[in-house]
Design a protein around this motif. Sequence first.
Motif, PDB file in Angstrom:
ATOM      1  N   LYS A 161     -10.495   1.164   0.058  1.00 36.98           N
ATOM      2  CA  LYS A 161      -9.058   0.748  -0.225  1.00 36.98           C
ATOM      3  C   LYS A 161      -8.122   2.039  -0.746  1.00 36.98           C
ATOM      4  N   LEU A 162      -8.997   2.852  -1.224  1.00 39.70           N
ATOM      5  CA  LEU A 162      -7.980   3.983  -1.716  1.00 39.70           C
ATOM      6  C   LEU A 162      -8.014   5.241  -0.769  1.00 39.70           C
ATOM      7  N   ASN A 163      -8.373   4.787   0.303  1.00 37.88           N
ATOM      8  CA  ASN A 163      -8.490   5.952   1.442  1.00 37.88           C
ATOM      9  C   ASN A 163      -9.491   7.242   0.925  1.00 37.88           C
ATOM     10  N   LEU A 164     -10.317   7.255   0.111  1.00 41.35           N
ATOM     11  CA  LEU A 164     -11.077   8.269  -0.316  1.00 41.35           C
ATOM     12  C   LEU A 164     -12.091   8.393   0.738  1.00 41.35           C
ATOM     13  N   ILE A 165     -12.734   7.323   1.390  1.00 40.70           N
ATOM     14  CA  ILE A 165     -13.720   7.466   2.136  1.00 40.70           C
ATOM     15  C   ILE A 165     -13.373   8.059   3.497  1.00 40.70           C
ATOM     16  N   ALA A 223     -12.851  15.437   6.330  1.00 40.14           N
ATOM     17  CA  ALA A 223     -13.370  16.611   5.801  1.00 40.14           C
ATOM     18  C   ALA A 223     -14.772  17.138   6.379  1.00 40.14           C
ATOM     19  N   LEU A 224     -15.751  16.194   6.538  1.00 40.80           N
ATOM     20  CA  LEU A 224     -17.038  16.330   6.750  1.00 40.80           C
ATOM     21  C   LEU A 224     -17.000  16.377   8.371  1.00 40.80           C
ATOM     22  N   ALA A 237     -19.564  11.593  10.800  1.00 42.46           N
ATOM     23  CA  ALA A 237     -19.072  11.980   9.428  1.00 42.46           C
ATOM     24  C   ALA A 237     -19.137  10.581   8.606  1.00 42.46           C
ATOM     25  N   GLN A 238     -18.417   9.801   9.358  1.00 40.40           N
ATOM     26  CA  GLN A 238     -18.321   8.498   8.686  1.00 40.40           C
ATOM     27  C   GLN A 238     -19.761   7.595   8.262  1.00 40.40           C
TER      28      GLN A 238
END
Length: 412
Positions: A241-245, A251-252, A266-267
Amino acid sequence: MHSFKPYVTTLLLAIFCFVIAASLLSFPEAAFLAALRGLKIWWDVVFPALLPFFITSEILLGLGLAHFMGVLLEPLMRPVFNIPGSGSFVWTMGFASGYPISAKLTTQLRAKNLVSRAEGERLVSYTTTADPVFITGAVAVGFFHSVKVGLVLMAAHYITAIAVGLVMSRYAPHAPRTPYTQTSNRSLLIRAFLAMHRARLEDGRALGKLMGDAVASSLQTQLMVGGFILFFSVLLTLLMKLNLIALLSAALGEILGLFGAPAEGAQAFVYGLFEVTLGAKQASDLFASYTPAFVLASTSAILAWGGLSVHAQVASMLAQTDMRYGPFLFARALHAVTAFLFTYTAGSFLYGRLQPASAVPTWATSLGLEPLSLWNQPSYYTFSLLVCAALLTLTALLWQIYHWLRMRKEPR
């Protein structure tokens, strides 16, 4: 001059907890649904899978089986893995039932002084693995719809786990070791039985008391495991929800692109960093679009890493003793890298040589949580578990035959 490190640690922990609390207030519905999902995974999968093993292992420890195997398999475990023979009990139960039971058993061996601190750290580092039921059933058949994938993943997982054990045998070579002395010239089997008998008498609990204590201790451990699963399910949802994933995946993905690997993988790695089931599911979604070698290697690495949820469970158990979490973390990272490389090379070769798998059972046509439930298991699950246990038993038996033949050839 005072160090600022403890203050920085306190500040970072406080900020992290504040962000989590604020996120729970901001996304209450998503957090609630994630908690229900984690609770369902624990109740349908983890609880029925691990509780019988927890109870049985507690009873067997009280009856002295660890002492029996300690004497019987000392000639194998000491020179090969640099741990006492009692570690073979953890090895067998850990490989058969999966994480985190090996950490639980290792802490119990440490409490009984059957392993030293360094030996316990070596032991838990390579015996913390996924169980064959999860690999062949939930991941291979449930996600990939292929029994052939399960054979490749299981072979790669356990072969590389043993390789990690060989590497970790060199960890802390000068640390104190559990002493071993041969008290008599009787046969190995008789000495093992006498050691088990003495351990049972020293324990002193009647069978009814032993069973009651085993159930109570196992339920307490299961509640702790369930709490971690629920918490990390909510944590992963809040990070989404915070879009950190999404940021971590982007980036990965750029890094993977530099090596010619698909950025979409990457996900799967980011999900697998936190939770092994979600990571394996994301990797399986790439199976139809990309080469099997990379997808299978990614899944193998995710299974070897185990997810931060498992890491937290193991760390909480090790904290009850003087054993440290650092060697376990190093071993999990080493296992993930080794499993990726092994599966990408030998595993992909094996996958190409295997015959096409038989038809997928009808119970695996849906990818929901219901097929993962162990309340209604197909016979294939039981078969894979028995095969794993049989292989471990056969290995120990062959070693004992070799040791007996060598002793006969030596001059008296």
